[in-house]
Design a protein around this motif. Structure first.
Motif, mmCIF file in Angstrom:
data_model
loop_
_atom_site.group_PDB
_atom_site.id
_atom_site.type_symbol
_atom_site.label_atom_id
_atom_site.label_comp_id
_atom_site.label_asym_id
_atom_site.label_seq_id
_atom_site.Cartn_x
_atom_site.Cartn_y
_atom_site.Cartn_z
ATOM 1 N N LEU A 73 0.813 -1.215 0.000
ATOM 2 C CA LEU A 73 0.000 0.000 0.000
ATOM 3 C C LEU A 73 0.846 1.265 0.000
ATOM 4 O O LEU A 73 0.490 2.259 -0.620
ATOM 5 C CB LEU A 73 -0.924 0.032 1.226
ATOM 6 C CG LEU A 73 -2.085 -0.940 1.250
ATOM 7 C CD1 LEU A 73 -2.929 -0.706 2.493
ATOM 8 C CD2 LEU A 73 -2.935 -0.856 -0.006
ATOM 9 N N ARG A 81 -3.148 2.039 -2.779
ATOM 10 C CA ARG A 81 -4.594 2.219 -2.761
ATOM 11 C C ARG A 81 -5.073 2.693 -4.130
ATOM 12 O O ARG A 81 -6.102 2.249 -4.642
ATOM 13 C CB ARG A 81 -4.992 3.216 -1.678
ATOM 14 C CG ARG A 81 -4.645 2.750 -0.269
ATOM 15 C CD ARG A 81 -4.528 3.951 0.695
ATOM 16 N NE ARG A 81 -3.879 3.584 1.924
ATOM 17 C CZ ARG A 81 -2.549 3.552 2.109
ATOM 18 N NH1 ARG A 81 -1.720 3.868 1.128
ATOM 19 N NH2 ARG A 81 -2.032 3.212 3.275
ATOM 20 N N ASP A 109 -7.111 1.061 6.683
ATOM 21 C CA ASP A 109 -6.499 0.521 5.466
ATOM 22 C C ASP A 109 -7.109 -0.821 5.078
ATOM 23 O O ASP A 109 -7.328 -1.097 3.903
ATOM 24 C CB ASP A 109 -4.980 0.367 5.636
ATOM 25 C CG ASP A 109 -4.234 1.684 5.503
ATOM 26 O OD1 ASP A 109 -4.757 2.607 4.841
ATOM 27 O OD2 ASP A 109 -3.123 1.786 6.057
ATOM 28 N N ARG A 112 -10.669 -0.045 3.736
ATOM 29 C CA ARG A 112 -10.581 0.648 2.451
ATOM 30 C C ARG A 112 -10.142 -0.321 1.348
ATOM 31 O O ARG A 112 -10.683 -0.292 0.246
ATOM 32 C CB ARG A 112 -9.627 1.828 2.544
ATOM 33 C CG ARG A 112 -9.558 2.628 1.265
ATOM 34 C CD ARG A 112 -8.843 3.929 1.431
ATOM 35 N NE ARG A 112 -8.767 4.606 0.151
ATOM 36 C CZ ARG A 112 -7.861 5.501 -0.154
ATOM 37 N NH1 ARG A 112 -6.977 5.868 0.756
ATOM 38 N NH2 ARG A 112 -7.836 6.056 -1.337
ATOM 39 N N SER A 113 -9.175 -1.197 1.655
ATOM 40 C CA SER A 113 -8.699 -2.156 0.658
ATOM 41 C C SER A 113 -9.806 -3.107 0.230
ATOM 42 O O SER A 113 -9.997 -3.375 -0.958
ATOM 43 C CB SER A 113 -7.503 -2.947 1.202
ATOM 44 O OG SER A 113 -6.407 -2.083 1.409
#
Length: 151
Positions: A73, A81, A109, A112-113
Motif C-alpha cells: 500500500l 490504494r 487501510d 478501504r482495501s
C-alpha cells in the motif's frame, strides 16, 4: 505440465521484495496432483510502473498479463490504494486477484482495501522467519489451491 503462474509484485522496499521472492522460491508449490507449479515473479517498485506493466506500455510491451498481483500500500507516487482502485475499476484488469501485502495493520487501510475489492489483506510480520512463512502460505494458497481466472 501446468501453466506458468505470472505474478506481479509491486513493492518499493528492496529488502521486502527480496524476502518475498525468497519465500516464493522456497515454497516449492505443488498442486493437488503433486506436480510442481511453475511461477514467474516480476517485481516493480512503484505504482506508476505497475500500471505501465499492467497496460503493457513502453518497456513492458511484451510482458505477460499477471495472474496475481501482490501489492504494497505504501508506495512512492501513486500509492497502492490508487493502484488497487485503478486495477479494480479497469474492465481488462479487474478479474486479476490482488493480495494486499503491507506493513499497515490500520483498520482503516484494511476496510478501504476490501472496499476497493482487494481479494485479501495480509499484514507483513516484523520477524523475518514469520515474514517468509506468510509469503509461503500466500504462495501455496494462491498458486496451488486457488483456480485463477484466465483472460
Amino acid at each position: 505440465m501446468s501453466k506458468i503462474v505470472e505474478i506481479l509484485l509491486v513493492e518499493d522496499s528492496p529488502s521486502d521484495a527480496n524476502l518475498i521472492i525468497k519465500g516464493f522460491n522456497q515454497s516449492n508449490v505443488k498442486g493437488f496432483n503433486q506436480d510442481r507449479i511453475p511461477n514467474n515473479l516480476h517485481w516493480v517498485e512503484d505504482g506508476e510502473t505497475a500500471m505501465e506493466y499492467l497496460h503493457q506500455q513502453d518497456e513492458y510491451a511484451s510482458v505477460p498479463r499477471p495472474d496475481l498481483i501482490l501489492l504494497d500500500l505504501n508506495l512512492p507516487g501513486m500509492d497502492g490504494r490508487e493502484v488497487l482502485a485503478a486495477v479494480k475499476s479497469d474492465p481488462s484488469l479487474k478479474l486479476i486477484p490482488v493480495v494486499v501485502l503491507t506493513t499497515s495493520a490500520d483498520e482503516h487501510d484494511v476496510l478501504r482495501s476490501y472496499n476497493l475489492n482487494a481479494n485479501c489483506y495480509v499484514t507483513k510480520p516484523l520477524d523475518v522467519h514469520q515474514f517468509i512463512q506468510v509469503v509461503q502460505l500466500i504462495s501455496t494458497f494462491w498458486v496451488a489451491a486457488v483456480r485463477l481466472p484466465t483472460e
